[in-house]
Design a protein around this motif. Structure first.
Motif, PDB file in Angstrom:
ATOM      1  N   GLU A 119       0.415  -3.184  -8.310  1.00 41.72           N
ATOM      2  CA  GLU A 119      -0.828  -2.770  -7.672  1.00 41.72           C
ATOM      3  C   GLU A 119      -1.406  -1.540  -8.365  1.00 41.72           C
ATOM      4  O   GLU A 119      -2.618  -1.438  -8.591  1.00 41.72           O
ATOM      5  N   PHE A 120      -0.530  -0.603  -8.701  1.00 44.11           N
ATOM      6  CA  PHE A 120      -0.984   0.566  -9.455  1.00 44.11           C
ATOM      7  C   PHE A 120      -1.573   0.127 -10.802  1.00 44.11           C
ATOM      8  O   PHE A 120      -2.625   0.615 -11.218  1.00 44.11           O
ATOM      9  N   ALA A 121      -0.897  -0.803 -11.480  1.00 45.42           N
ATOM     10  CA  ALA A 121      -1.361  -1.257 -12.799  1.00 45.42           C
ATOM     11  C   ALA A 121      -2.744  -1.893 -12.708  1.00 45.42           C
ATOM     12  O   ALA A 121      -3.629  -1.618 -13.539  1.00 45.42           O
ATOM     13  N   ARG A 122      -2.946  -2.737 -11.719  1.00 47.28           N
ATOM     14  CA  ARG A 122      -4.251  -3.396 -11.542  1.00 47.28           C
ATOM     15  C   ARG A 122      -5.353  -2.380 -11.279  1.00 47.28           C
ATOM     16  O   ARG A 122      -6.450  -2.470 -11.835  1.00 47.28           O
ATOM     17  N   ALA A 123      -5.046  -1.405 -10.430  1.00 45.93           N
ATOM     18  CA  ALA A 123      -6.041  -0.395 -10.082  1.00 45.93           C
ATOM     19  C   ALA A 123      -6.398   0.474 -11.281  1.00 45.93           C
ATOM     20  O   ALA A 123      -7.576   0.766 -11.536  1.00 45.93           O
ATOM     21  N   VAL A 124      -5.374   0.888 -12.031  1.00 44.89           N
ATOM     22  CA  VAL A 124      -5.611   1.754 -13.193  1.00 44.89           C
ATOM     23  C   VAL A 124      -6.449   1.031 -14.248  1.00 44.89           C
ATOM     24  O   VAL A 124      -7.345   1.631 -14.857  1.00 44.89           O
ATOM     25  N   LEU A 125      -6.190  -0.250 -14.470  1.00 43.70           N
ATOM     26  CA  LEU A 125      -6.983  -1.016 -15.435  1.00 43.70           C
ATOM     27  C   LEU A 125      -8.449  -1.073 -15.011  1.00 43.70           C
ATOM     28  O   LEU A 125      -9.353  -0.947 -15.841  1.00 43.70           O
ATOM     29  N   ARG A 126      -8.685  -1.257 -13.717  1.00 39.49           N
ATOM     30  CA  ARG A 126     -10.061  -1.267 -13.209  1.00 39.49           C
ATOM     31  C   ARG A 126     -10.741   0.079 -13.455  1.00 39.49           C
ATOM     32  O   ARG A 126     -11.903   0.148 -13.846  1.00 39.49           O
ATOM     33  N   PRO A 206     -15.668  -4.212  -8.022  1.00 35.28           N
ATOM     34  CA  PRO A 206     -14.245  -4.170  -7.688  1.00 35.28           C
ATOM     35  C   PRO A 206     -13.963  -2.978  -6.761  1.00 35.28           C
ATOM     36  O   PRO A 206     -14.328  -1.850  -7.081  1.00 35.28           O
ATOM     37  N   VAL A 207     -13.336  -3.239  -5.624  1.00 37.27           N
ATOM     38  CA  VAL A 207     -13.092  -2.197  -4.622  1.00 37.27           C
ATOM     39  C   VAL A 207     -11.599  -1.912  -4.494  1.00 37.27           C
ATOM     40  O   VAL A 207     -10.792  -2.819  -4.268  1.00 37.27           O
ATOM     41  N   ILE A 208     -11.243  -0.635  -4.648  1.00 35.05           N
ATOM     42  CA  ILE A 208      -9.881  -0.166  -4.406  1.00 35.05           C
ATOM     43  C   ILE A 208      -9.909   0.527  -3.047  1.00 35.05           C
ATOM     44  O   ILE A 208     -10.526   1.581  -2.892  1.00 35.05           O
ATOM     45  N   GLY A 209      -9.285  -0.064  -2.055  1.00 34.60           N
ATOM     46  CA  GLY A 209      -9.309   0.488  -0.707  1.00 34.60           C
ATOM     47  C   GLY A 209      -8.050   1.281  -0.400  1.00 34.60           C
ATOM     48  O   GLY A 209      -6.945   0.870  -0.770  1.00 34.60           O
ATOM     49  N   ILE A 210      -8.225   2.404   0.265  1.00 36.66           N
ATOM     50  CA  ILE A 210      -7.086   3.218   0.711  1.00 36.66           C
ATOM     51  C   ILE A 210      -7.225   3.397   2.221  1.00 36.66           C
ATOM     52  O   ILE A 210      -8.181   4.010   2.703  1.00 36.66           O
ATOM     53  N   THR A 211      -6.291   2.831   2.980  1.00 31.59           N
ATOM     54  CA  THR A 211      -6.347   2.872   4.436  1.00 31.59           C
ATOM     55  C   THR A 211      -4.936   2.857   5.001  1.00 31.59           C
ATOM     56  O   THR A 211      -3.972   2.605   4.280  1.00 31.59           O
ATOM     57  N   SER A 212      -4.802   3.124   6.291  1.00 32.99           N
ATOM     58  CA  SER A 212      -3.485   3.125   6.934  1.00 32.99           C
ATOM     59  C   SER A 212      -3.153   1.790   7.588  1.00 32.99           C
ATOM     60  O   SER A 212      -2.032   1.596   8.056  1.00 32.99           O
ATOM     61  N   TYR A 213      -4.127   0.870   7.618  1.00 32.11           N
ATOM     62  CA  TYR A 213      -3.919  -0.368   8.355  1.00 32.11           C
ATOM     63  C   TYR A 213      -4.165  -1.582   7.461  1.00 32.11           C
ATOM     64  O   TYR A 213      -5.299  -1.864   7.072  1.00 32.11           O
ATOM     65  N   ILE A 224      -8.093  -4.490  -4.203  1.00 32.66           N
ATOM     66  CA  ILE A 224      -6.766  -3.876  -4.288  1.00 32.66           C
ATOM     67  C   ILE A 224      -6.653  -2.901  -3.118  1.00 32.66           C
ATOM     68  O   ILE A 224      -7.547  -2.081  -2.913  1.00 32.66           O
ATOM     69  N   THR A 225      -5.580  -2.992  -2.356  1.00 34.59           N
ATOM     70  CA  THR A 225      -5.436  -2.138  -1.167  1.00 34.59           C
ATOM     71  C   THR A 225      -4.160  -1.311  -1.250  1.00 34.59           C
ATOM     72  O   THR A 225      -3.081  -1.839  -1.528  1.00 34.59           O
ATOM     73  N   PHE A 226      -4.302  -0.017  -1.002  1.00 40.66           N
ATOM     74  CA  PHE A 226      -3.154   0.880  -0.906  1.00 40.66           C
ATOM     75  C   PHE A 226      -3.046   1.346   0.540  1.00 40.66           C
ATOM     76  O   PHE A 226      -4.028   1.827   1.114  1.00 40.66           O
ATOM     77  N   ILE A 227      -1.862   1.195   1.109  1.00 41.76           N
ATOM     78  CA  ILE A 227      -1.640   1.564   2.509  1.00 41.76           C
ATOM     79  C   ILE A 227      -0.985   2.935   2.585  1.00 41.76           C
ATOM     80  O   ILE A 227       0.124   3.135   2.075  1.00 41.76           O
ATOM     81  N   SER A 228      -1.684   3.880   3.203  1.00 42.00           N
ATOM     82  CA  SER A 228      -1.125   5.230   3.398  1.00 42.00           C
ATOM     83  C   SER A 228      -0.351   5.228   4.711  1.00 42.00           C
ATOM     84  O   SER A 228      -0.930   5.145   5.784  1.00 42.00           O
ATOM     85  N   SER A 229       0.959   5.303   4.610  1.00 42.39           N
ATOM     86  CA  SER A 229       1.823   5.175   5.783  1.00 42.39           C
ATOM     87  C   SER A 229       2.127   6.512   6.421  1.00 42.39           C
ATOM     88  O   SER A 229       2.028   7.569   5.790  1.00 42.39           O
ATOM     89  N   SER A 230       2.510   6.473   7.691  1.00 38.87           N
ATOM     90  CA  SER A 230       3.046   7.650   8.376  1.00 38.87           C
ATOM     91  C   SER A 230       3.897   7.162   9.536  1.00 38.87           C
ATOM     92  O   SER A 230       3.786   6.019   9.951  1.00 38.87           O
ATOM     93  N   ASP A 231       4.774   8.025  10.053  1.00 35.58           N
ATOM     94  CA  ASP A 231       5.702   7.600  11.098  1.00 35.58           C
ATOM     95  C   ASP A 231       5.192   7.911  12.495  1.00 35.58           C
ATOM     96  O   ASP A 231       5.929   7.842  13.460  1.00 35.58           O
ATOM     97  N   GLU A 232       3.921   8.259  12.604  1.00 36.34           N
ATOM     98  CA  GLU A 232       3.377   8.597  13.922  1.00 36.34           C
ATOM     99  C   GLU A 232       2.747   7.374  14.579  1.00 36.34           C
ATOM    100  O   GLU A 232       2.234   6.484  13.908  1.00 36.34           O
TER     101      GLU A 232
END
Length: 281
Positions: A119-126, A206-213, A224-232
């Motif tokens: 996923e990182f590789a795909r995003a960086v190429l974009r 091309p959209v790179i999304g960063i969300t928690s859900y 491409i989606t990156f999930i920002s996690s947390s334990d709350e």
């Protein structure tokens, strides 16, 4: 100055029928109201944005954002601390600090564990092959978008970021298939952010999304989606830690792109560093 809820209670009998509908909702749902934008509050109370705006100004606030910030602040007073998981009003300052630092570290570690290298590789190429890179985010997520812009601005990549929603929308409609967009939203369902994302998709950007859900509308709109996690488990406290994870994701994308671009961006980075250094004594 009294809290927004206190002001509404004090003036409730003198309000118009429309304003009473807004006031009643805010008094009964102060947390939800503090997290809403003006369009959402108008919709849920079956009124208009103009009515909401007039009401908050009647209460003495300069604008809707000032009103919601004051409303959010009242939700953070000691008697409301249970909304922060594992933190008690009787905790010492040292204990609170330890819990916050530990939760922040877990959020970043969990985020990294959930992202595959591909996923990182795909995003960086974009990113490194795009004509223009747009960064989009509103509210708390604007912090991560602005931080990303500040970093990518140091490279040879043509990038932009604007805090105003209308300007973001206008910039989104100017992008195309050769460009790339990084869109950040903790909830992934902010109406204005989704409008930007939908506009980008219509333009085939091309959209790179960063969300928690992962099941959020933003995730579904992203290539491409990156999930920002947390334990709350609570929305408000979760946002505190997911922001750190969002910043870590943006930092990682910046560093990966910079390394992969190599000499192509070295001159740009050096020139930016030199001009910044020239302003320091």
């Amino acid at each position: 100055m009294s809290s927004p809820v206190q002001l509404l209670k004090q003036s409730f009998d003198e309000l118009s029928r429309t304003n009473k509908k807004i006031a009643k909702y805010v008094m009964e749902n102060p947390q939800a109201a503090s997290e809403a934008n003006i369009e959402d509050l108008a919709e849920v109370t079956e009124t208009s944005t103009a009515s909401v705006s007039r009401l908050v100004k009647t209460l003495g606030y300069g604008n809707f954002r000032e009103f919601t910030l004051a409303l959010a602040y009242t939700q953070l007073r000691p008697q409301n601390l249970p909304i922060f998981k594992d933190i008690d009003a009787n905790d010492s300052l040292g204990t609170i600090a330890d819990k916050i630092f530990n939760s922040s570290q877990r959020a970043i570690q969990d985020t990294r564990a959930g992202i595959d290298e591909d996923e990182f590789a795909r995003a960086v190429l974009r990113i490194i092959h795009c004509r223009r890179l747009g960064l989009f985010g509103l509210g708390g997520s604007s912090v991560a978008a602005l931080d990303g812009y500040h970093k990518f601005l140091r490279t040879s990549i043509d990038c932009f970021y604007y805090p105003d929603f209308d300007v973001q929308l206008m910039e989104a409609v100017k992008l195309g298939e050769e460009d790339c967009a990084i869109v950040v939203s903790h909830s992934g369902k902010n109406r204005q952010t989704l409008k930007v994302a939908e506009t980008l998709k219509k333009r085939k950007v091309p959209v790179i999304g960063i969300t928690s859900y992962p099941d959020s509308p933003l995730a579904l709109h992203s290539d491409i989606t990156f999930i920002s996690s947390s334990d709350e488990s609570n929305y408000r406290s979760e946002g505190m830690y997911s922001l750190l994870a969002q910043l870590a994701i943006v930092d990682t994308l910046f560093m990966m792109a910079t390394v992969r671009m190599g000499p192509a961006t070295e001159d740009a980075i050096r020139n930016v560093q030199n001009i910044i250094e020239s302003t320091r004594t």
